[in-house]
Write a protein that holds these residues in place. Sequence first.
Motif, PDB file in Angstrom:
ATOM      1  N   VAL A  18       6.190  -3.834  12.483  1.00  0.00           N
ATOM      2  CA  VAL A  18       5.100  -4.690  10.623  1.00  0.00           C
ATOM      3  C   VAL A  18       3.921  -3.834  10.621  1.00  0.00           C
ATOM      4  CG1 VAL A  18       3.343  -6.591  10.426  1.00  0.00           C
ATOM      5  CG2 VAL A  18       5.479  -6.797  11.385  1.00  0.00           C
ATOM      6  N   ALA A  19       3.417  -3.394  12.035  1.00  0.00           N
ATOM      7  CA  ALA A  19       2.434  -2.409  12.044  1.00  0.00           C
ATOM      8  C   ALA A  19       2.443  -0.984  10.904  1.00  0.00           C
ATOM      9  CB  ALA A  19       1.299  -1.570  13.145  1.00  0.00           C
ATOM     10  N   GLY A  20       3.631  -0.265  11.557  1.00  0.00           N
ATOM     11  CA  GLY A  20       4.137   0.864  10.997  1.00  0.00           C
ATOM     12  C   GLY A  20       4.599   0.603   9.832  1.00  0.00           C
ATOM     13  N   ALA A  21       5.481  -1.116   9.403  1.00  0.00           N
ATOM     14  CA  ALA A  21       5.698  -1.105   7.689  1.00  0.00           C
ATOM     15  C   ALA A  21       4.398  -1.077   6.839  1.00  0.00           C
ATOM     16  CB  ALA A  21       6.043  -2.280   8.108  1.00  0.00           C
ATOM     17  N   LEU A  22       3.356  -1.660   7.927  1.00  0.00           N
ATOM     18  CA  LEU A  22       1.672  -1.397   6.712  1.00  0.00           C
ATOM     19  C   LEU A  22       1.476   0.035   6.826  1.00  0.00           C
ATOM     20  CD1 LEU A  22       0.025  -4.605   8.018  1.00  0.00           C
ATOM     21  CD2 LEU A  22       1.422  -3.946   5.928  1.00  0.00           C
ATOM     22  N   LEU A  23       1.901   0.760   7.846  1.00  0.00           N
ATOM     23  CA  LEU A  23       1.207   2.077   7.511  1.00  0.00           C
ATOM     24  C   LEU A  23       1.591   3.201   6.686  1.00  0.00           C
ATOM     25  CD1 LEU A  23       0.372   3.166  10.690  1.00  0.00           C
ATOM     26  CD2 LEU A  23      -1.458   3.389   8.945  1.00  0.00           C
ATOM     27  N   MET A  24       2.981   2.696   6.415  1.00  0.00           N
ATOM     28  CA  MET A  24       4.091   2.982   5.815  1.00  0.00           C
ATOM     29  C   MET A  24       3.640   3.055   3.839  1.00  0.00           C
ATOM     30  SD  MET A  24       8.117   3.406   5.210  1.00  0.00           S
ATOM     31  CE  MET A  24       8.382   2.077   3.864  1.00  0.00           C
ATOM     32  N   ALA A  25       3.417   1.929   3.636  1.00  0.00           N
ATOM     33  CA  ALA A  25       3.131   1.701   2.523  1.00  0.00           C
ATOM     34  C   ALA A  25       2.053   2.253   1.829  1.00  0.00           C
ATOM     35  CB  ALA A  25       2.795   0.101   2.906  1.00  0.00           C
ATOM     36  N   LEU A  26       0.851   2.171   3.129  1.00  0.00           N
ATOM     37  CA  LEU A  26      -0.217   3.162   2.716  1.00  0.00           C
ATOM     38  C   LEU A  26       0.145   4.517   2.426  1.00  0.00           C
ATOM     39  CD1 LEU A  26      -3.490   2.277   5.231  1.00  0.00           C
ATOM     40  CD2 LEU A  26      -2.908   1.662   2.814  1.00  0.00           C
ATOM     41  N   HIS A  27       0.904   5.273   2.911  1.00  0.00           N
ATOM     42  CA  HIS A  27       1.362   6.686   2.972  1.00  0.00           C
ATOM     43  C   HIS A  27       2.164   6.305   1.775  1.00  0.00           C
ATOM     44  CE1 HIS A  27       2.696  10.310   3.959  1.00  0.00           C
ATOM     45  NE2 HIS A  27       4.426   9.514   3.820  1.00  0.00           N
ATOM     46  N   VAL A  28       2.668   6.103   1.248  1.00  0.00           N
ATOM     47  CA  VAL A  28       3.990   5.572  -0.374  1.00  0.00           C
ATOM     48  C   VAL A  28       3.101   5.655  -1.522  1.00  0.00           C
ATOM     49  CG1 VAL A  28       5.557   4.164  -1.405  1.00  0.00           C
ATOM     50  CG2 VAL A  28       6.032   4.354   1.023  1.00  0.00           C
ATOM     51  N   ARG A  29       2.127   4.671  -1.012  1.00  0.00           N
ATOM     52  CA  ARG A  29       0.735   4.464  -2.337  1.00  0.00           C
ATOM     53  C   ARG A  29       0.019   5.590  -2.472  1.00  0.00           C
ATOM     54  NH1 ARG A  29      -2.006  -0.386  -3.558  1.00  0.00           N
ATOM     55  NH2 ARG A  29      -3.846   0.869  -4.100  1.00  0.00           N
ATOM     56  N   ARG A  30      -0.005   6.833  -1.714  1.00  0.00           N
ATOM     57  CA  ARG A  30      -0.480   8.065  -1.858  1.00  0.00           C
ATOM     58  C   ARG A  30       0.065   8.900  -2.403  1.00  0.00           C
ATOM     59  NH1 ARG A  30      -2.682   9.924   2.815  1.00  0.00           N
ATOM     60  NH2 ARG A  30      -2.959   7.303   4.010  1.00  0.00           N
TER      61      ARG A  30
END
Lengths: 468, 325
Positions: A18-30
């Motif tokens: 889940v943490a990984g998914a959240l980090l990925m979401a941040l990465h995607v935003r940028r």
Amino acid sequence: MEFQPVLLWTDLLLFVLVAGALLMALHVRRHEPLRAAWRKVGQRPAGMASMTVLMAFVVIGLLDSMHFRAALPPVEGQPDAATIYSSEVLSVLDHALAPLRLRTEKTYSAPFADRLYQRETVELAGGGQTRIYPRLEHGGSHLPEGASIAADLAQHLVTILSHAGIAMLAVLAVLTLVVGRGRQGRYGDALRAILCGHTTLAWRAALVTTALISLLVAAAYVLAPLYHVIGTDKVGQDVLYLSLKSVRTALVIGTITTLVMLPFAVALGIAAGYLGGWVDDVIQYLYTVLNAIPGVLLIAAAVLMMQVVIDTHPDWFETAAERSDARLLALCFILGITSWTGLCRLLRGETLKLRELEYVQAARAFGASTATILRRHILPNVMHIVMIALVMDFSGLVLAEAVLSYVGIGVDPTTISFGTMINMARAELAREPMVWWSLTAAFAFMFVLVLAANLFADVIRDAFDPRR
Amino acid sequence: MLGYVLRRLLYAIPILIGVNLITFLLFFVVNSPDDMARMQIGVKRATPEAIERWKVDRGYDKPMFINDTRTGTARITETLFFDKSLRMFALDFGRADDGRDIATEILDRMGPSLAIALPTFLLSLFASITFALLLVFLRASYLDFWGVVLCVAMMSVSSLFYIIGGQWLVSKLWALVPISGYAGGLDAFRFLVLPVLISVIAGLGSSARWYRTIFLEEISRDYVRTARAKGLSELRVLFGHVLRNALIPVLTGVVVVIPLLFMGSLLVESFFAIPGLGSYTIDAINAQDFAVVRAMVFIGSVLYIIGLILTDLSYTLVDPRVRLE
């Protein structure tokens, strides 16, 4: 402390995920290209609807992954003794569903029944015996003798609809606020766009799915404390409870397996494709050998072996939950070992193509080290394959778990999963009249989960595959 | 061509040795014969003498790789690895726990297994290709869309459901065929028709969808446009040109199915009580009869390798441009 938190291995991995998914979401935003791909997913009604359904399952799974051991009530007369914790490991979901979990009947009862499914011999008051269908202990026990269940259900219908309606209005209000903010505060405009399906992201599809889900949740919320909504199984456990518990097992098998195999598949696939030579030969040999062994048998062999290890070391595990969790994790590893070969081959092929491209050759000419090229130039460009393979494997793994548990080489028999549910329900088919509800419930839940995953996988593939 | 086949067969040997090593490690090193004996006898009754007797009875009392008590070749041949693993190359599988010879058992059970696997394989190939071509013929229409939706829905249903549902509907409700069992000769048809039908339907969704994407990719090629420009009917284009040219990816996918066929028959055979290799394997797994499981792993991998070679050979038949050397 009222309780002692317990962190099982699979819980830990799920939270990492889940943490990984959240980090990925941040990465995607940028990153604009990634954001565009995800926007494409959101534009498709099938994508939004399946994402909503998957979210609902994930919430159930996560609630079921927060484990704890409740404190036992202090022994009378020993006020200052240390708190003793129950050996039973519960989850937050268990706690929330306590009425369902604890209210077991004697044996089978049909959905919405107030009587047992089996006749029992009872002593008559005036002497002698008779065989009747006895009243259930919990299901429909609020009804007076002879009352109609249908009338009672009809009475609750209004409550259910109003609950669901309120939930829906709340969701719609939040959505309007969010969409309206993007439209410089023209909220009426936003509301109209959502309802007509004119928004960029397919919010209407998500809304319809949420409506269906909240209707089901409201119905369960109102009725489950009163009845066994999908009946009870052989030992009188509520089938709805079993089905909800199975969700976590399915999610764990589906996600952690891919998480386990992913590093191997990516590292070996890229290395084989880019380095070539003997590295390529060894890696190819490795996956041909693993592929040549029929998957089921490799899994069977490994699970039998694991079982021996677990059986011979009872001291490793403090609670029964830890033991069955170890087996679940082992199954994930074993499934991962048998399933990394496909992705590895795909990545090898793609890397073979990429290494001949100009920009990679340019990087080589500039003297970039192999590690840098692999990390900076190859890896990001094969990520879409990884992403697609990850999502596509999920549904296959959920289905495989059911089959394996059915055969007896899947999860621990004490772990509630769709496979063990079906396995237990199998004997019921031969009964006359048939007990159909456990099987139907297991299949229905599994079908919805896998269908949503399949639809989601399709949308992801369309959005991320550059060839489409 | 002959040279190619020979080389491929030679290449198969290291793979089979690898398979053998993996299974050997799984069955004998990680999980020693002592553990096995303890499990078979039952942990409570497992005295050292009982374990020793069990091992001697079944030939597990030798050292793993090198026997120091013997001299010459016997140092190698009088070991577990030679006895239980290398002998399989000579198709000597030893005895199962119930004392029966595994090789004869496999020969006996091959017939029923093939009787179910072959028709399933051919029929599902035919059914899914036809369905996929139909979808391609109707492409970009509502029927195509709903066909794909149907495929996805069919993929999402567990194979257990197809079997349980089919058995319930056809055998119990309609009473058309017996629920389970098997008979030799022509009588077998009655028992086989339902399992074959169920296996075909269970696999239809995913394979039809897969073939559809292959055909769609093929249909955007230039030669298809030329064929249409010549005035050929759409059906002629599909069957005469697209199908023929799409055969290579189709064949590649077919090999992937061969191990899956094994898994499919595993379930189907045990549900329908067909005395084939699949039910033999499941029984062995449930009885934890490691000798049988090991033999089946070996046979499965041999089948897979044969499948790989056959695919390569079939490429030359389908596409004369492919030259094997």
